[in-house]
Write a protein that holds these residues in place. Structure first.
Motif, PDB file in Angstrom:
ATOM      1  N   ASP A 148       0.834  -1.211   0.000  1.00 53.97           N
ATOM      2  CA  ASP A 148       0.000   0.000   0.000  1.00 53.97           C
ATOM      3  C   ASP A 148       0.866   1.258   0.000  1.00 53.97           C
ATOM      4  O   ASP A 148       0.569   2.225  -0.711  1.00 53.97           O
ATOM      5  N   LEU A 149       1.952   1.238   0.782  1.00 55.55           N
ATOM      6  CA  LEU A 149       2.842   2.389   0.846  1.00 55.55           C
ATOM      7  C   LEU A 149       3.474   2.671  -0.514  1.00 55.55           C
ATOM      8  O   LEU A 149       3.444   3.806  -1.005  1.00 55.55           O
ATOM      9  N   GLU A 208       2.474   1.662  -3.465  1.00 62.71           N
ATOM     10  CA  GLU A 208       1.424   2.050  -4.420  1.00 62.71           C
ATOM     11  C   GLU A 208       1.022   3.515  -4.241  1.00 62.71           C
ATOM     12  O   GLU A 208       0.866   4.255  -5.210  1.00 62.71           O
ATOM     13  N   ARG A 209       0.887   3.943  -2.993  1.00 63.02           N
ATOM     14  CA  ARG A 209       0.490   5.326  -2.717  1.00 63.02           C
ATOM     15  C   ARG A 209       1.577   6.307  -3.169  1.00 63.02           C
ATOM     16  O   ARG A 209       1.286   7.328  -3.806  1.00 63.02           O
ATOM     17  N   LEU A 210       2.845   6.017  -2.874  1.00 60.82           N
ATOM     18  CA  LEU A 210       3.933   6.899  -3.297  1.00 60.82           C
ATOM     19  C   LEU A 210       3.997   6.992  -4.818  1.00 60.82           C
ATOM     20  O   LEU A 210       4.179   8.080  -5.377  1.00 60.82           O
ATOM     21  N   CYS A 211       3.827   5.863  -5.498  1.00 57.69           N
ATOM     22  CA  CYS A 211       3.829   5.855  -6.973  1.00 57.69           C
ATOM     23  C   CYS A 211       2.640   6.646  -7.523  1.00 57.69           C
ATOM     24  O   CYS A 211       2.776   7.376  -8.509  1.00 57.69           O
ATOM     25  N   ARG A 212       1.489   6.505  -6.892  1.00 60.88           N
ATOM     26  CA  ARG A 212       0.289   7.237  -7.335  1.00 60.88           C
ATOM     27  C   ARG A 212       0.510   8.739  -7.187  1.00 60.88           C
ATOM     28  O   ARG A 212       0.153   9.534  -8.070  1.00 60.88           O
ATOM     29  N   HIS A 213       1.133   9.150  -6.087  1.00 63.40           N
ATOM     30  CA  HIS A 213       1.420  10.575  -5.887  1.00 63.40           C
ATOM     31  C   HIS A 213       2.403  11.076  -6.947  1.00 63.40           C
ATOM     32  O   HIS A 213       2.222  12.180  -7.485  1.00 63.40           O
ATOM     33  N   ALA A 214       3.431  10.297  -7.254  1.00 63.27           N
ATOM     34  CA  ALA A 214       4.392  10.712  -8.296  1.00 63.27           C
ATOM     35  C   ALA A 214       3.681  10.854  -9.638  1.00 63.27           C
ATOM     36  O   ALA A 214       3.921  11.822 -10.376  1.00 63.27           O
ATOM     37  N   SER A 215       2.814   9.918  -9.960  1.00 59.22           N
ATOM     38  CA  SER A 215       2.060  10.005 -11.219  1.00 59.22           C
ATOM     39  C   SER A 215       1.163  11.238 -11.235  1.00 59.22           C
ATOM     40  O   SER A 215       1.018  11.905 -12.274  1.00 59.22           O
ATOM     41  N   ALA A 216       0.561  11.574 -10.092  1.00 64.71           N
ATOM     42  CA  ALA A 216      -0.279  12.770 -10.009  1.00 64.71           C
ATOM     43  C   ALA A 216       0.560  14.030 -10.209  1.00 64.71           C
ATOM     44  O   ALA A 216       0.131  14.971 -10.892  1.00 64.71           O
ATOM     45  N   TRP A 236       5.943   8.715   3.857  1.00 62.95           N
ATOM     46  CA  TRP A 236       4.729   7.939   4.081  1.00 62.95           C
ATOM     47  C   TRP A 236       3.533   8.824   4.405  1.00 62.95           C
ATOM     48  O   TRP A 236       2.386   8.447   4.158  1.00 62.95           O
ATOM     49  N   SER A 237       3.784  10.021   4.949  1.00 62.98           N
ATOM     50  CA  SER A 237       2.669  10.854   5.389  1.00 62.98           C
ATOM     51  C   SER A 237       2.134  11.783   4.296  1.00 62.98           C
ATOM     52  O   SER A 237       1.185  12.532   4.542  1.00 62.98           O
ATOM     53  N   THR A 238       2.711  11.746   3.094  1.00 52.61           N
ATOM     54  CA  THR A 238       2.222  12.582   1.995  1.00 52.61           C
ATOM     55  C   THR A 238       0.793  12.178   1.639  1.00 52.61           C
ATOM     56  O   THR A 238       0.492  11.003   1.462  1.00 52.61           O
ATOM     57  N   THR A 239      -0.081  13.186   1.526  1.00 55.12           N
ATOM     58  CA  THR A 239      -1.493  12.927   1.224  1.00 55.12           C
ATOM     59  C   THR A 239      -1.851  13.462  -0.162  1.00 55.12           C
ATOM     60  O   THR A 239      -1.082  14.233  -0.756  1.00 55.12           O
ATOM     61  N   ASP A 270      -1.740  17.131   0.025  1.00 55.44           N
ATOM     62  CA  ASP A 270      -0.377  17.667  -0.075  1.00 55.44           C
ATOM     63  C   ASP A 270       0.044  17.792  -1.533  1.00 55.44           C
ATOM     64  O   ASP A 270       0.643  18.796  -1.940  1.00 55.44           O
ATOM     65  N   VAL A 271      -0.259  16.769  -2.323  1.00 57.47           N
ATOM     66  CA  VAL A 271       0.091  16.789  -3.746  1.00 57.47           C
ATOM     67  C   VAL A 271      -0.652  17.929  -4.440  1.00 57.47           C
ATOM     68  O   VAL A 271      -0.058  18.699  -5.206  1.00 57.47           O
ATOM     69  N   ALA A 272      -1.948  18.068  -4.175  1.00 56.09           N
ATOM     70  CA  ALA A 272      -2.750  19.121  -4.812  1.00 56.09           C
ATOM     71  C   ALA A 272      -2.234  20.508  -4.432  1.00 56.09           C
ATOM     72  O   ALA A 272      -2.088  21.387  -5.292  1.00 56.09           O
ATOM     73  N   ARG A 273      -1.933  20.733  -3.127  1.00 53.85           N
ATOM     74  CA  ARG A 273      -1.424  22.029  -2.691  1.00 53.85           C
ATOM     75  C   ARG A 273      -0.062  22.323  -3.318  1.00 53.85           C
ATOM     76  O   ARG A 273       0.220  23.455  -3.718  1.00 53.85           O
TER      77      ARG A 273
END
Length: 164
Positions: free
Chosen positions: A67-68, A70-78, A143-146, A149-152
């Protein structure tokens, strides 16, 4: 997994290959049929780094690590998708994991965007040189990036690009 950078593991099937690559010999060093930790690490004196990795793996479990990542990769893609929409910006690498390198036209403009972004204070993103070009280098590793955070941060990058 947000463990210190000097923590790492290499899982190797052939123990003799690890001993040949990492081992050291000296009369004062322990020799035992089961080997010695010195045969598995590049330095003789070190703290117990493996404990930190073990604790993270034990705490997160297989699904937590998955999950960690996957979430980090999803944020990078965003980040990559959001930057690609900014006028004059180009994502220069294939975002396959957690790294994004982007340019904003010229090297000078890229550096100005970075300076304005750092002055803004929303996020700390470093500049770098990649394939001879100045780039904004985003490394999504906390790990705490949301999603917020990405949108801001993307909003701050858009502002910095508009001002540069």
């Amino acid at each position: 997994m947000n463990v210190p950078y000097d923590c790492g593991l290499a899982i190797v099937r052939d123990a003799s290959a690890v001993r040949a690559a990492m081992g050291r010999r000296g009369d004062y060093l322990i020799r035992h049929e089961h080997g010695d930790p010195i045969d598995k690490v590049p330095e003789l004196s070190r703290r117990g780094r493996a404990f930190t990795v073990w604790a993270a793996l034990r705490s997160l479990g297989r699904s937590g690590v998955s999950d960690l990542v996957e979430r980090l990769c999803r944020h990078a893609s965003a980040f990559a998708a959001g930057i690609a929409e900014i006028d004059g910006a180009t994502v220069l690498n294939e975002v396959a994991f957690t790294q994004v390198c982007a340019g904003f036209g010229s090297d000078g403009r890229t550096d100005r965007v970075l300076a304005r972004l750092l002055d803004d204070g929303t996020a700390w993103i470093s500049g770098s040189t990649w394939h001879g070009r100045r780039v904004m280098r985003i490394s999504v590793s906390n790990w705490s990036t949301t999603d917020d955070d990405v949108a801001r941060t993307l909003d701050a990058i858009r502002r910095a690009a508009a001002e540069a």
